[in-house]
Design an enzyme around this catalytic site. Structure first.
Site, short mmCIF file in Angstrom:
data_model
loop_
_atom_site.label_atom_id
_atom_site.label_comp_id
_atom_site.label_asym_id
_atom_site.label_seq_id
_atom_site.Cartn_x
_atom_site.Cartn_y
_atom_site.Cartn_z
N GLY A 11 -3.09 -1.62 7.88
CA GLY A 11 -1.73 -1.81 7.41
C GLY A 11 -0.80 -0.65 7.42
CB ALA A 12 -1.49 2.60 9.04
CG ASN A 33 -2.26 0.33 2.70
OD1 ASN A 33 -1.68 0.34 1.49
ND2 ASN A 33 -1.39 0.13 3.75
CE LYS A 75 -3.61 -6.19 -3.70
NZ LYS A 75 -3.77 -5.36 -2.31
CB ALA A 122 -7.63 -14.09 -8.04
CE1 TYR A 166 -0.69 -8.41 -3.56
CE2 TYR A 166 -0.39 -8.28 -5.76
CZ TYR A 166 -0.27 -7.65 -4.55
OH TYR A 166 -0.10 -6.29 -4.23
P1 NAD Z 1 4.02 -3.83 3.76
O1 NAD Z 1 4.49 -5.19 3.98
O2 NAD Z 1 5.07 -2.70 3.98
O3 NAD Z 1 2.91 -3.57 4.58
C1 NAD Z 1 1.71 -4.29 4.80
C2 NAD Z 1 1.39 -4.12 6.21
O4 NAD Z 1 -0.17 -4.69 6.27
C3 NAD Z 1 2.16 -4.95 7.15
O5 NAD Z 1 2.47 -3.68 8.23
C4 NAD Z 1 1.35 -5.94 7.73
O6 NAD Z 1 1.42 -6.12 9.11
C5 NAD Z 1 -0.05 -5.47 7.40
N1 NAD Z 1 -1.03 -6.39 7.53
C6 NAD Z 1 -0.95 -7.69 6.96
N2 NAD Z 1 -2.14 -8.53 7.25
C7 NAD Z 1 -2.80 -7.68 7.93
C8 NAD Z 1 -3.92 -8.05 8.53
N3 NAD Z 1 -4.46 -9.05 8.50
N4 NAD Z 1 -4.55 -6.95 9.45
C9 NAD Z 1 -3.96 -5.80 9.68
N5 NAD Z 1 -2.67 -5.45 9.13
C10 NAD Z 1 -2.21 -6.59 8.18
O7 NAD Z 1 3.45 -3.79 2.19
P2 NAD Z 1 3.23 -2.71 1.28
O8 NAD Z 1 3.78 -2.72 0.16
O9 NAD Z 1 3.14 -1.48 2.02
O10 NAD Z 1 1.70 -2.97 0.95
C11 NAD Z 1 0.52 -2.37 1.13
C12 NAD Z 1 -0.41 -2.38 0.15
O11 NAD Z 1 0.01 -2.14 -1.21
C13 NAD Z 1 -1.02 -3.83 0.08
O12 NAD Z 1 -2.48 -3.84 -0.37
C14 NAD Z 1 -0.31 -4.47 -1.27
O13 NAD Z 1 -0.98 -5.32 -1.91
C15 NAD Z 1 -0.43 -2.88 -2.02
N6 NAD Z 1 0.57 -3.03 -3.19
C16 NAD Z 1 2.10 -2.87 -2.86
C17 NAD Z 1 2.88 -2.80 -3.90
C18 NAD Z 1 4.45 -2.82 -3.71
O14 NAD Z 1 5.20 -2.46 -4.90
N7 NAD Z 1 4.80 -2.79 -2.66
C19 NAD Z 1 2.41 -2.73 -5.37
C20 NAD Z 1 0.98 -2.82 -5.32
C21 NAD Z 1 0.17 -2.93 -4.61
#
Ligand code: NAD
Length: 271
Positions: A16-17, A109, A177, A175, A173
């Protein structure tokens, strides 16, 4: 290994980078000296995600992340990989090993979110969130473990404050995490004998599509009002905050089975 480059010569995978927290993790690992494999996907099997579309474009955005890693003098390699598909995951891990010779740091991630009550939630919506957020962490870890044992490496999972609390509309979500944290603690015990550490990052609120496309519209309040209302420190968190914690975990060999919350005090703010 110089102190300027604590991860010099190391190889990291960040799933997810192409997304924003993943970018923050990839760039901070590169600043610490690591080469980085950037794994993401352009098209998902499901529209249940923060983009509300199958066309998420993560591998396309990964090109900008790779450019930032390369500007830091490190190697970057993009692999299109859907973490919910075991065949794509093992191909991504094998490609990493053949390109870089091994794996030292795995950052699970990739994650998705939607908002729905349990009463209204579609089965496919539940499955999509559990598949990416939980099964994806399992599949990528399983494929990487033999290589991490060889390098005495580390796994760093992106969980959430949602791994410690409940939230209406986010049962699936939350559940998922909570599951990531249980997985992190259990796997840390399975791998301790091989000197592989396993930890989790728990972000609070980071301004990414999860917030600006899903949670803020649902709350019907300005993002900045949410920040003021729920974060004692009065500011949101950044992708770089999460990246710096990933570097901390990757460089501290005696921390395992832990999660660190980076939320500006949200979880203390109950009254
Ligand atoms: P984001 O949407 O910017 O990034 C998520 C990335 O994951 C995207 O590039 C997407 O293409 C990729 N992705 C989704 N499904 C995929 C799959 N099946 N295979 C490969 N890649 C996949 O979101 P973010 O906010 O950067 O989220 C990153 C992590 O942080 C997630 O695990 C999210 O649950 C966690 N998180 C985010 C927040 C927040 O406030 N944004 C808070 C707590 C936790």
């Amino acid at each position: 290994m110089s102190t300027d480059s604590p991860l010099g010569g190391k190889v990291s995978i960040v799933t997810g980078a192409g997304g924003q927290i993943g970018e923050g993790i990839a760039v901070e690992l590169a600043k610490a000296g690591s080469d980085v494999v950037i794994a993401d996907v352009n098209v998902l099997d499901t529209e249940y995600n923060q983009q509300s579309s199958k066309e998420v474009g993560g591998a396309k955005r990964a090109e900008e992340v790779a450019a930032r890693v390369e500007e830091l003098g490190r190697r970057a390699h993009i692999v299109e990989c859907d973490v919910t598909h075991a065949d794509q995951v093992s191909a991504m891990v094998e490609e990493t090993v053949s390109e870089f010779g091994g794996i030292d740091v795995l950052c699970n991630n990739a994650g998705i979110i939607t908002v729905d009550s349990v009463e209204e939630m579609k089965e496919g919506e539940w499955d999509s969130v559990m598949d990416v957020n939980v099964k994806g962490v399992f599949l990528v870890s399983q494929a990487a473990i033999p290589h991490l044992k060889e390098s005495n490496g580390t796994i760093i999972n992106t969980a959430s404050i949602a791994g410690s609390i409940g939230a209406a509309g986010l049962a699936h979500y939350c559940a998922s995490k909570h599951a990531v944290l249980g997985f992190t603690k259990s796997l840390s015990l399975e791998l301790a004998g091989d000197d592989v550490t396993v930890n989790a990052i728990c972000p609070g609120i980071v301004d990414t599509p999860m917030w600006n496309k899903v949670l803020t519209p649902t709350l019907e309040e300005d993002y900045k009002d949410t920040i003021e209302r729920v974060i004692p420190l009065g500011r949101d968190q950044s992708p770089e905050d999460m990246g710096r914690l990933a570097v901390f975990f990757a460089t501290n060999r005696n921390i395992t089975g832990q999660s660190v919350v980076v939320d500006g005090g949200i979880l203390q703010n109950v009254i």
